[in-house]
Design an enzyme around this catalytic site. Structure first.
Site, mmCIF file in Angstrom:
data_model
loop_
_atom_site.group_PDB
_atom_site.id
_atom_site.type_symbol
_atom_site.label_atom_id
_atom_site.label_comp_id
_atom_site.label_asym_id
_atom_site.label_seq_id
_atom_site.Cartn_x
_atom_site.Cartn_y
_atom_site.Cartn_z
ATOM 1 N N LYS A 63 15.309 1.275 2.835
ATOM 2 C CA LYS A 63 14.556 1.733 1.653
ATOM 3 C C LYS A 63 14.431 3.254 1.641
ATOM 4 O O LYS A 63 14.615 3.912 0.613
ATOM 5 C CB LYS A 63 13.170 1.081 1.655
ATOM 6 C CG LYS A 63 12.203 1.627 0.622
ATOM 7 C CD LYS A 63 12.645 1.331 -0.795
ATOM 8 C CE LYS A 63 11.756 2.040 -1.809
ATOM 9 N NZ LYS A 63 12.229 1.851 -3.179
ATOM 10 N N LYS A 84 6.931 11.137 0.762
ATOM 11 C CA LYS A 84 6.718 10.312 1.973
ATOM 12 C C LYS A 84 8.014 9.613 2.391
ATOM 13 O O LYS A 84 8.385 9.626 3.572
ATOM 14 C CB LYS A 84 5.601 9.291 1.659
ATOM 15 C CG LYS A 84 5.326 8.231 2.686
ATOM 16 C CD LYS A 84 5.945 6.881 2.354
ATOM 17 C CE LYS A 84 5.542 6.316 1.016
ATOM 18 N NZ LYS A 84 6.187 5.051 0.673
ATOM 19 N N LEU A 104 0.853 -1.194 0.000
ATOM 20 C CA LEU A 104 0.000 0.000 0.000
ATOM 21 C C LEU A 104 0.892 1.248 0.000
ATOM 22 O O LEU A 104 2.112 1.144 0.035
ATOM 23 C CB LEU A 104 -0.917 -0.014 1.223
ATOM 24 C CG LEU A 104 -1.756 -1.278 1.432
ATOM 25 C CD1 LEU A 104 -2.675 -1.104 2.627
ATOM 26 C CD2 LEU A 104 -2.560 -1.648 0.195
HETATM 27 P P1 NDP Z 1 0.047 3.543 -6.006
HETATM 28 O O1 NDP Z 1 -0.262 4.913 -5.569
HETATM 29 O O2 NDP Z 1 0.042 3.218 -7.456
HETATM 30 O O3 NDP Z 1 -0.932 2.479 -5.288
HETATM 31 C C1 NDP Z 1 -1.207 2.578 -3.924
HETATM 32 C C2 NDP Z 1 -1.952 1.339 -3.458
HETATM 33 O O4 NDP Z 1 -2.308 1.523 -2.089
HETATM 34 C C3 NDP Z 1 -3.261 1.129 -4.225
HETATM 35 O O5 NDP Z 1 -3.523 -0.238 -4.284
HETATM 36 C C4 NDP Z 1 -4.254 1.858 -3.334
HETATM 37 O O6 NDP Z 1 -5.583 1.434 -3.517
HETATM 38 C C5 NDP Z 1 -3.741 1.429 -1.977
HETATM 39 N N1 NDP Z 1 -4.200 2.296 -0.911
HETATM 40 C C6 NDP Z 1 -3.916 3.598 -0.707
HETATM 41 N N2 NDP Z 1 -4.536 4.051 0.397
HETATM 42 C C7 NDP Z 1 -5.243 3.007 0.899
HETATM 43 C C8 NDP Z 1 -6.112 2.844 2.019
HETATM 44 N N3 NDP Z 1 -6.371 3.860 2.862
HETATM 45 N N4 NDP Z 1 -6.649 1.637 2.237
HETATM 46 C C9 NDP Z 1 -6.408 0.614 1.402
HETATM 47 N N5 NDP Z 1 -5.608 0.708 0.314
HETATM 48 C C10 NDP Z 1 -5.037 1.888 0.069
HETATM 49 O O7 NDP Z 1 1.458 3.199 -5.335
HETATM 50 P P2 NDP Z 1 2.586 2.172 -5.836
HETATM 51 O O8 NDP Z 1 1.975 0.884 -6.216
HETATM 52 O O9 NDP Z 1 3.486 2.886 -6.776
HETATM 53 O O10 NDP Z 1 3.411 2.030 -4.464
HETATM 54 C C11 NDP Z 1 3.038 1.136 -3.419
HETATM 55 C C12 NDP Z 1 4.198 1.130 -2.410
HETATM 56 O O11 NDP Z 1 5.382 0.678 -3.058
HETATM 57 C C13 NDP Z 1 4.499 2.538 -1.843
HETATM 58 O O12 NDP Z 1 4.870 2.443 -0.490
HETATM 59 C C14 NDP Z 1 5.674 2.995 -2.712
HETATM 60 O O13 NDP Z 1 6.455 3.967 -2.044
HETATM 61 C C15 NDP Z 1 6.392 1.674 -2.968
HETATM 62 N N6 NDP Z 1 7.214 1.611 -4.178
HETATM 63 C C16 NDP Z 1 6.747 2.014 -5.415
HETATM 64 C C17 NDP Z 1 7.569 1.946 -6.529
HETATM 65 C C18 NDP Z 1 7.129 2.348 -7.917
HETATM 66 O O14 NDP Z 1 7.964 2.355 -8.834
HETATM 67 N N7 NDP Z 1 5.846 2.667 -8.151
HETATM 68 C C19 NDP Z 1 8.966 1.458 -6.413
HETATM 69 C C20 NDP Z 1 9.315 0.978 -5.099
HETATM 70 C C21 NDP Z 1 8.483 1.090 -4.030
HETATM 71 P P3 NDP Z 1 -6.537 2.151 -4.603
HETATM 72 O O15 NDP Z 1 -6.267 1.455 -5.911
HETATM 73 O O16 NDP Z 1 -7.896 1.926 -4.086
HETATM 74 O O17 NDP Z 1 -6.157 3.613 -4.638
#
Ligand code: NDP
Length: 296
Positions: A172, A241, A66
């Site tokens: 990280k 963040k 998340l």
């Molecule tokens: P996104 O913003 O694309 O997705 C976020 C996810 O979290 C979605 O599934 C969203 O659901 C869910 N979410 C957010 N708030 C809530 C909530 N209150 N309750 C339940 N679900 C929630 O982020 P990423 O996939 O890019 O990133 C996910 C994690 O991985 C983060 O911590 C990020 O820092 C890390 N990361 C990302 C990278 C990247 O290249 N994108 C690389 C390395 C790490 P919904 O679909 O409903 O919004």
């Protein structure tokens, strides 16, 4: 085959879960926005769960990815929450880029229910997730990591035990702080050179054969800034963040960290200016605006 639940099908969670499904695990998925859960299940053999509790019922390994640790913590309670569905002996793997203090609190609550916890944030971007070449940095018991390893290996290539709970999160956050510093410093240097009339392509050609090079100069700027493509793969909001976590870790450890604190402030400013959907590399647009100079 091990039963796995995967919660959080965002930009990186989706391709990670896809790798878990393709590796043959019996997979159940859940995402807050239900359309994504349904789309994922339609594209794979995974079962679509209707709630976090439903997702983790019967799961031996639970993976979450998340936005923040606080979002993970918010899923624990209630009739539809994780604690209502988790069985004793399950293993909880949080791949969120989280914060050590919240991870410790989650680990404690899970331990009270006989569930082991590791923080296991990843690096390598959405393309690394698709290719199964992510780096996974783990905090928690080694024995728990060993149990998680087959699932982690479906999307991770380098899997490293960093220390106790929260150590993966801290490593990280510091990695991403270094990324942010590279993005900002490369942007300032290239804006100045562009103003002088030096072609940024020529400048990067030199830097990438010299000691100033980084993944930012070798890949991010040529592919995303010079092309003006700025693809949205990792939200600036998430890097902001991560910098907040890194700056807090340094302060808590009483390590003087002016560059970390300043970079956190710069990315907070860029996030406020560019909004929730901007990509992290778009922070360069703020440098360009301040300089009145496009890097092109
Ligand atoms: P996104 O913003 O694309 O997705 C976020 C996810 O979290 C979605 O599934 C969203 O659901 C869910 N979410 C957010 N708030 C809530 C909530 N209150 N309750 C339940 N679900 C929630 O982020 P990423 O996939 O890019 O990133 C996910 C994690 O991985 C983060 O911590 C990020 O820092 C890390 N990361 C990302 C990278 C990247 O290249 N994108 C690389 C390395 C790490 P919904 O679909 O409903 O919004």
């Amino acid at each position: 085959m091990t039963q796995v639940a995967f919660l959080g099908l965002g930009a990186i969670g989706w391709p990670m879960a896809r790798r878990v499904a393709d590796a043959g695990f019996e997979l159940t998925v859940w995402n807050r926005t239900a359309a994504r859960t349904r789309d994922f299940a339609a594209a794979t053999k995974a079962r679509a769960a209707t709630s976090p509790a439903d997702a983790v019922r019967g799961a031996e390994v639970v993976v979450t990815c998340l936005s923040t640790s606080k979002h993970v913590a918010s899923l624990l309670d209630g009739a539809d929450g994780l604690l209502a569905g988790l069985a004793r002996g399950a293993l909880f793997v949080d791949c969120t880029s989280g914060d050590p203090a919240t991870s410790a609190r989650i680990a404690e609550r899970l331990a009270a229910q006989g569930v082991a916890y590791i923080d296991a944030p990843v690096s390598g971007g959405t393309s690394g997730a698709e290719q199964g070449t992510l780096t996974v940095m783990v905090g928690g018991d080694r024995a728990a990591l060993d149990r998680a390893r087959p699932v982690l290996a479906s999307f991770g290539k380098k899997i490293v035990h960093c220390g106790g709970v929260g150590a993966g999160d801290a490593v990280k956050a510091m990695n991403n702080a270094m990324l942010a510093i590279h993005v900002w410093s490369t942007g300032e240097c290239l804006a100045a050179l562009s103003r002088m009339g030096v072609d940024p392509r020529v400048a990067l050609d030199v830097v990438n054969a010299s000691s100033g090079r980084s993944n930012t100069s070798e890949n991010l700027f040529p592919q995303r800034v010079l092309t003006r493509a700025f693809p949205r793969t990792f939200r600036l909001a998430l890097l902001d963040k991560d910098l907040g976590i890194a700056a807090a870790v340094a302060r808590e450890q009483n390590v003087p960290s002016p560059i970390l604190q300043l970079t956190a402030e710069l990315f907070r400013m860029a996030h406020a200016e560019l909004g929730e959907e901007a990509d992290h590399v778009e922070a360069v647009r703020v440098i360009e605006r301040l300089a009145g100079q496009e890097i092109a």
